[in-house]
Design a protein around this motif. Structure first.
Motif, PDB file in Angstrom:
ATOM      1  N   GLY A 192       0.803  -1.216   0.000  1.00  0.00           N
ATOM      2  CA  GLY A 192       0.000   0.000   0.000  1.00  0.00           C
ATOM      3  C   GLY A 192       0.834   1.264   0.000  1.00  0.00           C
ATOM      4  N   VAL A 193       2.040   1.204   0.569  1.00  0.00           N
ATOM      5  CA  VAL A 193       2.940   2.355   0.552  1.00  0.00           C
ATOM      6  C   VAL A 193       3.252   2.766  -0.885  1.00  0.00           C
ATOM      7  N   LEU A 194       3.438   1.785  -1.744  1.00  0.00           N
ATOM      8  CA  LEU A 194       3.733   2.081  -3.147  1.00  0.00           C
ATOM      9  C   LEU A 194       2.568   2.804  -3.813  1.00  0.00           C
ATOM     10  N   ILE A 195       1.349   2.436  -3.433  1.00  0.00           N
ATOM     11  CA  ILE A 195       0.167   3.105  -3.988  1.00  0.00           C
ATOM     12  C   ILE A 195       0.145   4.578  -3.557  1.00  0.00           C
ATOM     13  N   LEU A 197       2.667   6.492  -2.649  1.00  0.00           N
ATOM     14  CA  LEU A 197       3.741   7.231  -3.313  1.00  0.00           C
ATOM     15  C   LEU A 197       3.408   7.506  -4.773  1.00  0.00           C
ATOM     16  N   GLN A 198       2.715   6.576  -5.406  1.00  0.00           N
ATOM     17  CA  GLN A 198       2.279   6.796  -6.787  1.00  0.00           C
ATOM     18  C   GLN A 198       1.225   7.902  -6.830  1.00  0.00           C
ATOM     19  N   LEU A 199       0.278   7.888  -5.902  1.00  0.00           N
ATOM     20  CA  LEU A 199      -0.727   8.952  -5.839  1.00  0.00           C
ATOM     21  C   LEU A 199      -0.067  10.312  -5.603  1.00  0.00           C
ATOM     22  N   ALA A 200       0.966  10.323  -4.756  1.00  0.00           N
ATOM     23  CA  ALA A 200       1.663  11.566  -4.423  1.00  0.00           C
ATOM     24  C   ALA A 200       2.632  12.007  -5.508  1.00  0.00           C
ATOM     25  N   LYS A 201       2.806  11.150  -6.517  1.00  0.00           N
ATOM     26  CA  LYS A 201       3.747  11.413  -7.615  1.00  0.00           C
ATOM     27  C   LYS A 201       5.185  11.600  -7.104  1.00  0.00           C
ATOM     28  N   LYS A 202       5.521  10.880  -6.049  1.00  0.00           N
ATOM     29  CA  LYS A 202       6.878  10.912  -5.512  1.00  0.00           C
ATOM     30  C   LYS A 202       7.637   9.716  -6.082  1.00  0.00           C
ATOM     31  N   TYR A 203       7.993   9.828  -7.335  1.00  0.00           N
ATOM     32  CA  TYR A 203       8.510   8.687  -8.083  1.00  0.00           C
ATOM     33  C   TYR A 203       9.902   8.262  -7.642  1.00  0.00           C
ATOM     34  N   ASP A 204      10.756   9.214  -7.281  1.00  0.00           N
ATOM     35  CA  ASP A 204      12.100   8.844  -6.813  1.00  0.00           C
ATOM     36  C   ASP A 204      12.020   8.069  -5.510  1.00  0.00           C
ATOM     37  N   GLU A 205      11.168   8.534  -4.594  1.00  0.00           N
ATOM     38  CA  GLU A 205      11.001   7.851  -3.323  1.00  0.00           C
ATOM     39  C   GLU A 205      10.375   6.474  -3.534  1.00  0.00           C
ATOM     40  N   THR A 248      -8.489  12.588   4.769  1.00  0.00           N
ATOM     41  CA  THR A 248      -7.567  13.704   4.981  1.00  0.00           C
ATOM     42  C   THR A 248      -6.554  13.678   3.846  1.00  0.00           C
ATOM     43  N   LEU A 249      -6.679  14.653   2.930  1.00  0.00           N
ATOM     44  CA  LEU A 249      -5.948  14.583   1.668  1.00  0.00           C
ATOM     45  C   LEU A 249      -5.308  15.916   1.322  1.00  0.00           C
ATOM     46  N   PRO A 250      -4.156  15.897   0.657  1.00  0.00           N
ATOM     47  CA  PRO A 250      -3.586  17.145   0.150  1.00  0.00           C
ATOM     48  C   PRO A 250      -4.293  17.613  -1.117  1.00  0.00           C
ATOM     49  N   PHE A 251      -5.019  16.711  -1.766  1.00  0.00           N
ATOM     50  CA  PHE A 251      -5.835  17.027  -2.946  1.00  0.00           C
ATOM     51  C   PHE A 251      -6.899  15.941  -3.066  1.00  0.00           C
ATOM     52  N   GLU A 252      -7.931  16.196  -3.817  1.00  0.00           N
ATOM     53  CA  GLU A 252      -9.031  15.245  -3.930  1.00  0.00           C
ATOM     54  C   GLU A 252      -8.578  13.963  -4.628  1.00  0.00           C
ATOM     55  N   ILE A 253      -8.922  12.834  -4.044  1.00  0.00           N
ATOM     56  CA  ILE A 253      -8.583  11.528  -4.612  1.00  0.00           C
ATOM     57  C   ILE A 253      -9.862  10.713  -4.727  1.00  0.00           C
ATOM     58  N   ASN A 254     -10.098  10.201  -5.914  1.00  0.00           N
ATOM     59  CA  ASN A 254     -11.273   9.353  -6.109  1.00  0.00           C
ATOM     60  C   ASN A 254     -10.838   7.925  -6.413  1.00  0.00           C
ATOM     61  N   ARG A 255     -11.805   7.054  -6.532  1.00  0.00           N
ATOM     62  CA  ARG A 255     -11.503   5.635  -6.715  1.00  0.00           C
ATOM     63  C   ARG A 255     -10.750   5.378  -8.015  1.00  0.00           C
ATOM     64  N   GLN A 256     -11.133   6.098  -9.065  1.00  0.00           N
ATOM     65  CA  GLN A 256     -10.449   5.890 -10.347  1.00  0.00           C
ATOM     66  C   GLN A 256      -8.966   6.226 -10.236  1.00  0.00           C
ATOM     67  N   MET A 257      -8.642   7.269  -9.492  1.00  0.00           N
ATOM     68  CA  MET A 257      -7.237   7.641  -9.306  1.00  0.00           C
ATOM     69  C   MET A 257      -6.479   6.542  -8.580  1.00  0.00           C
ATOM     70  N   VAL A 258      -7.119   5.924  -7.588  1.00  0.00           N
ATOM     71  CA  VAL A 258      -6.475   4.837  -6.864  1.00  0.00           C
ATOM     72  C   VAL A 258      -6.274   3.631  -7.777  1.00  0.00           C
ATOM     73  N   GLU A 259      -7.296   3.297  -8.559  1.00  0.00           N
ATOM     74  CA  GLU A 259      -7.173   2.172  -9.490  1.00  0.00           C
ATOM     75  C   GLU A 259      -6.064   2.420 -10.499  1.00  0.00           C
ATOM     76  N   ASP A 260      -5.970   3.669 -10.981  1.00  0.00           N
ATOM     77  CA  ASP A 260      -4.904   4.019 -11.925  1.00  0.00           C
ATOM     78  C   ASP A 260      -3.531   3.908 -11.257  1.00  0.00           C
ATOM     79  N   ALA A 261      -3.438   4.344  -9.987  1.00  0.00           N
ATOM     80  CA  ALA A 261      -2.170   4.263  -9.265  1.00  0.00           C
ATOM     81  C   ALA A 261      -1.744   2.812  -9.101  1.00  0.00           C
ATOM     82  N   ILE A 262      -2.683   1.933  -8.799  1.00  0.00           N
ATOM     83  CA  ILE A 262      -2.366   0.511  -8.661  1.00  0.00           C
ATOM     84  C   ILE A 262      -1.864  -0.054  -9.982  1.00  0.00           C
TER      85      ILE A 262
END
Length: 270
Positions: A192-195, A197-205, A248-262
């Motif tokens: 889940g940590v990888l998900i 980081l992908q949502l946060a666009k922290k690709y190097d981390e 609690t989010l830094p920006f709005e996240i919906n289910r499609q965004m999570v599915e795309d991140a996975i």
């Protein structure tokens, strides 16, 4: 007083009972698979092993008697899972708190956990090798400081809103599946940590942590968690989106965004 001895589920049960009975609680962890011995949060389960939510104490245990020699003698998969759980705290807390004006306790909690993952990455492999040999090691001590120390300090200090994010929501989702019982808490959380980081666009981390996870054998694919059908993933996400961690989010996240991140995380396995 109550003595809670064992792993996370036994200890969290003891902590909850202590709160209900208003008795002091002392914890004696025999494994280090998560921060339950020193955290004020109790993760609870139904009899079928599905997550039943969490219960928060007013304070953590009066004292935790964590003996690194006992931890070293335990089966190595538990400290392995503890490493997986430990890497989630810095990622989730930082993501939840990003861009927010924080109260003092939250500010301190967020600051304490910064740099924890670099220390986990530095000591994790050596700690796991020592655990496999059931030998005491400075690396095991250092990892214990992160699993039972740093992450718990943060957990106790920050409000519930900042204490987790989708890595833990994903774990709770997996507990709905029968195969969830075959995988440890920290093992699932690490994916889940990888998900997150992908949502946060922290690709190097993401790359750094993923490379470390590969080096210690933590799962970087749904297949490694036996989630191989769209229906299973749907079941996981249905449960995950009932958890308030993701509100609690830094920006709005919906289910499609999570599915795309996975899907993006899964592509890295190709």
């Amino acid at each position: 007083m109550i003595f809670a001895v064992g792993g996370g589920r036994a200890i969290d049960t003891g902590k909850t009972v202590s709160a209900k009975l208003e008795k002091p609680i002392f914890t004696f962890p025999t494994i280090a698979s998560n921060c339950a011995p020193t955290s004020a949060v109790c993760v609870l389960y139904n009899d079928d092993h599905e997550s039943a939510g969490s219960y928060r104490l007013h304070a953590p245990a009066v004292h935790s008697f964590a003996d690194s020699s006992i931890i070293a003698e335990a089966p190595e998969q538990y400290i392995w899972a503890g490493i997986g759980d430990a890497i989630s705290k810095e990622v989730e807390v930082s993501f939840s708190a990003e861009g927010r004006e924080l109260a003092y306790n939250n500010t301190i909690g967020v600051h304490i956990v910064q740099g924890a993952n670099q220390r986990v990455l530095k000591n994790g492999l050596a700690a796991l090798e020592a655990a496999k040999a059931h030998q005491e090691s400075p690396a095991i001590d250092n990892i214990l400081f992160e699993i039972l120390g740093t992450t718990s300090y943060t957990s106790v200090l920050v409000d519930h809103d900042y204490n987790g994010h989708f890595a833990h929501s994903f774990y709770y989702g997996v507990t709905v599946l029968p195969q969830g019982e075959r995988h440890l808490h920290g093992e699932i959380v690490s994916y889940g940590v990888l998900i997150v980081l992908q949502l946060a666009k922290k690709y190097d981390e993401l790359k750094e942590i993923r490379d470390f996870m590969i080096s210690v054998g933590l799962p970087t694919s749904l297949k490694a968690l036996e989630i191989e059908s769209d229906e299973d993933l749907k079941t996981v996400l249905d449960k995950a989106f009932t958890l308030d961690y993701i509100q609690t989010l830094p920006f709005e996240i919906n289910r499609q965004m999570v599915e795309d991140a996975i899907q993006e995380v899964e592509k890295l396995n190709q």
